[in-house]
Motif scaffolding. Structure first.
Motif, PDB file in Angstrom:
ATOM      1  N   LYS A  89       5.109 -67.316 -21.646  1.00  0.00           N
ATOM      2  CA  LYS A  89       5.996 -66.163 -21.701  1.00  0.00           C
ATOM      3  C   LYS A  89       7.349 -66.508 -22.329  1.00  0.00           C
ATOM      4  O   LYS A  89       8.344 -66.663 -21.627  1.00  0.00           O
ATOM      5  CB  LYS A  89       6.228 -65.598 -20.305  1.00  0.00           C
ATOM      6  CG  LYS A  89       4.985 -64.997 -19.665  1.00  0.00           C
ATOM      7  CD  LYS A  89       5.322 -64.419 -18.300  1.00  0.00           C
ATOM      8  CE  LYS A  89       4.097 -63.789 -17.662  1.00  0.00           C
ATOM      9  NZ  LYS A  89       4.407 -63.216 -16.324  1.00  0.00           N
ATOM     10  N   PRO A  90       7.413 -66.673 -23.657  1.00  0.00           N
ATOM     11  CA  PRO A  90       8.727 -66.793 -24.293  1.00  0.00           C
ATOM     12  C   PRO A  90       9.546 -65.546 -24.018  1.00  0.00           C
ATOM     13  O   PRO A  90       9.037 -64.433 -24.105  1.00  0.00           O
ATOM     14  CB  PRO A  90       8.392 -66.932 -25.779  1.00  0.00           C
ATOM     15  CG  PRO A  90       6.976 -67.390 -25.816  1.00  0.00           C
ATOM     16  CD  PRO A  90       6.319 -66.762 -24.617  1.00  0.00           C
ATOM     17  N   VAL A  91      10.826 -65.742 -23.687  1.00  0.00           N
ATOM     18  CA  VAL A  91      11.678 -64.632 -23.278  1.00  0.00           C
ATOM     19  C   VAL A  91      13.028 -64.732 -23.980  1.00  0.00           C
ATOM     20  O   VAL A  91      13.547 -65.828 -24.199  1.00  0.00           O
ATOM     21  CB  VAL A  91      11.891 -64.629 -21.747  1.00  0.00           C
ATOM     22  CG1 VAL A  91      12.841 -63.516 -21.330  1.00  0.00           C
ATOM     23  CG2 VAL A  91      10.565 -64.494 -21.010  1.00  0.00           C
ATOM     24  N   GLY A  92      13.620 -63.578 -24.310  1.00  0.00           N
ATOM     25  CA  GLY A  92      14.993 -63.557 -24.797  1.00  0.00           C
ATOM     26  C   GLY A  92      15.123 -62.991 -26.191  1.00  0.00           C
ATOM     27  O   GLY A  92      14.158 -62.539 -26.814  1.00  0.00           O
ATOM     28  N   LYS A  93      16.371 -62.998 -26.691  1.00  0.00           N
ATOM     29  CA  LYS A  93      16.690 -62.433 -27.999  1.00  0.00           C
ATOM     30  C   LYS A  93      16.631 -63.497 -29.088  1.00  0.00           C
ATOM     31  O   LYS A  93      17.128 -64.604 -28.918  1.00  0.00           O
ATOM     32  CB  LYS A  93      18.087 -61.806 -27.981  1.00  0.00           C
ATOM     33  CG  LYS A  93      18.518 -61.205 -29.316  1.00  0.00           C
ATOM     34  CD  LYS A  93      19.966 -60.768 -29.304  1.00  0.00           C
ATOM     35  CE  LYS A  93      20.178 -59.585 -28.389  1.00  0.00           C
ATOM     36  NZ  LYS A  93      21.576 -59.064 -28.506  1.00  0.00           N
ATOM     37  N   VAL A  94      16.041 -63.134 -30.224  1.00  0.00           N
ATOM     38  CA  VAL A  94      16.011 -63.984 -31.411  1.00  0.00           C
ATOM     39  C   VAL A  94      16.778 -63.269 -32.512  1.00  0.00           C
ATOM     40  O   VAL A  94      16.434 -62.144 -32.890  1.00  0.00           O
ATOM     41  CB  VAL A  94      14.567 -64.261 -31.885  1.00  0.00           C
ATOM     42  CG1 VAL A  94      14.586 -65.120 -33.153  1.00  0.00           C
ATOM     43  CG2 VAL A  94      13.760 -64.943 -30.802  1.00  0.00           C
ATOM     44  N   ARG A  95      17.822 -63.909 -33.013  1.00  0.00           N
ATOM     45  CA  ARG A  95      18.600 -63.335 -34.110  1.00  0.00           C
ATOM     46  C   ARG A  95      18.073 -63.892 -35.430  1.00  0.00           C
ATOM     47  O   ARG A  95      18.082 -65.096 -35.658  1.00  0.00           O
ATOM     48  CB  ARG A  95      20.086 -63.657 -33.960  1.00  0.00           C
ATOM     49  CG  ARG A  95      20.755 -63.011 -32.760  1.00  0.00           C
ATOM     50  CD  ARG A  95      22.267 -63.080 -32.906  1.00  0.00           C
ATOM     51  NE  ARG A  95      22.715 -62.289 -34.048  1.00  0.00           N
ATOM     52  CZ  ARG A  95      23.902 -62.442 -34.644  1.00  0.00           C
ATOM     53  NH1 ARG A  95      24.732 -63.364 -34.212  1.00  0.00           N
ATOM     54  NH2 ARG A  95      24.250 -61.683 -35.664  1.00  0.00           N
TER      55      ARG A  95
END
Length: 304
Positions: A89-95
């Protein structure tokens, strides 16, 4: 004071060069970043940064602290990433930053597939033809077409494309079909502005014996956006030379026809790049891997 938050703010200030840019990349008020750095310096009892009204520079103590903090934050990211990957479960924001045409024509149409695989990852996609400062603007990874000028970045080639010379069928019937690149000089053409030079790009060709020809043309129309450029070709405004991935659908639909096919154009590399001193977290890694697979499936972009 949250020491990890303060360390992260300090790293962003050093990399961005200003408190304002660091605050923007962290999505917090400027005053918050100032307070975190001041608290860190008070706690450490050492000056980490020299501040003026125009710039921020690192003290010798700050430079040494920065090198160690970057490694520490990378280790922490490694721990978190390994744990999340073990749970799948990769989680978070990628810019992410990408050229406008690749962003709108290649990445965005396929993002539903990415979200099906990684529903807990949020993508913040900036599409622009300008050269983003990846480190200063807090970008996790950037996609670049053509020459990579950022020598200090980690660079991975993910695709290749060529340019296709084409126009609308109606325009081709009304205008004499050029037999050689030189004959384009007497034909109506549309130019595309280079993001690097700010001028219309030459039409570039290379035939079977390796002879290269760059044709500087007087265009009847010049645009700075690939979508508009392709639209101009479809509208019959003249001959265009556009990225193969941008005109593939129009060629299949018959709204554009290619010409001068015996004169190939040079290969243009597409690379993904990211800062070398940042750990490649799970969320960034899966986005890059997904992009590589996306390009490999695209007939006009795959490496082989």
């Amino acid at each position: 004071m949250d020491r990890i938050t303060a360390m992260n703010a300090f790293v962003r200030v050093v990399e961005a060069g200003t408190f304002t840019k660091a605050a923007d990349t962290l999505d917090v008020p400027n005053a918050t970043v100032t307070r975190l750095i001041q608290g860190l310096e008070e706690d450490l009892k050492v000056r980490l940064l020299h501040r003026t009204t125009r710039s921020v520079t690192v003290t010798p103590e700050g430079a040494s602290y920065y090198e160690r903090v970057v490694r520490l934050l990378a280790d922490l990211a490694d721990i978190e990433s390994s744990t999340r990957m073990s749970q799948g479960k990769p989680v978070g924001k990628v810019r992410v930053e990408a050229p406008a045409a690749i962003g709108s024509m290649v990445i965005v149409p396929a993002l539903a597939d990415f979200y099906r695989q990684y529903p807990d990852v949020e993508v913040e996609l900036g599409v622009s033809n300008r050269r983003t400062d990846v480190v200063a603007e807090g970008v996790d990874c950037a996609i670049r077409a053509g020459e990579v000028v950022e020598q200090q970045m980690v660079t991975r080639r993910i695709g290749l494309f060529r340019f296709t010379t084409c126009t609308s069928p109606a325009f081709l019937k009304a205008c004499r079909t050029p037999a050689t690149p030189e004959e384009l000089r007497s034909c109506p053409t549309v130019g595309m502005v280079s993001a690097r030079t700010g001028r219309a790009m030459d039409f570039r060709f290379s035939n079977g014996d390796g002879t290269s020809v760059d044709i500087t043309l007087e265009h009847r129309l010049v645009v700075n956006d690939t979508n508009s450029y392709v639209a101009a070709g479809v509208a019959g405004l003249g001959f265009i030379q556009a990225p193969s991935y941008a005109v593939g659908d129009a060629l299949k639909a018959g709204t554009l026809v290619s010409l001068l096919e015996e004169w190939k154009t040079p290969d243009i590399a597409v690379n993904v790049l990211y800062a070398p001193n940042r750990y490649l977290s799970a969320k960034v890694r899966v986005f890059i891997d997904w992009t590589i697979a996306l390009f490999d499936r695209h007939e006009s972009l795959r490496l082989s």
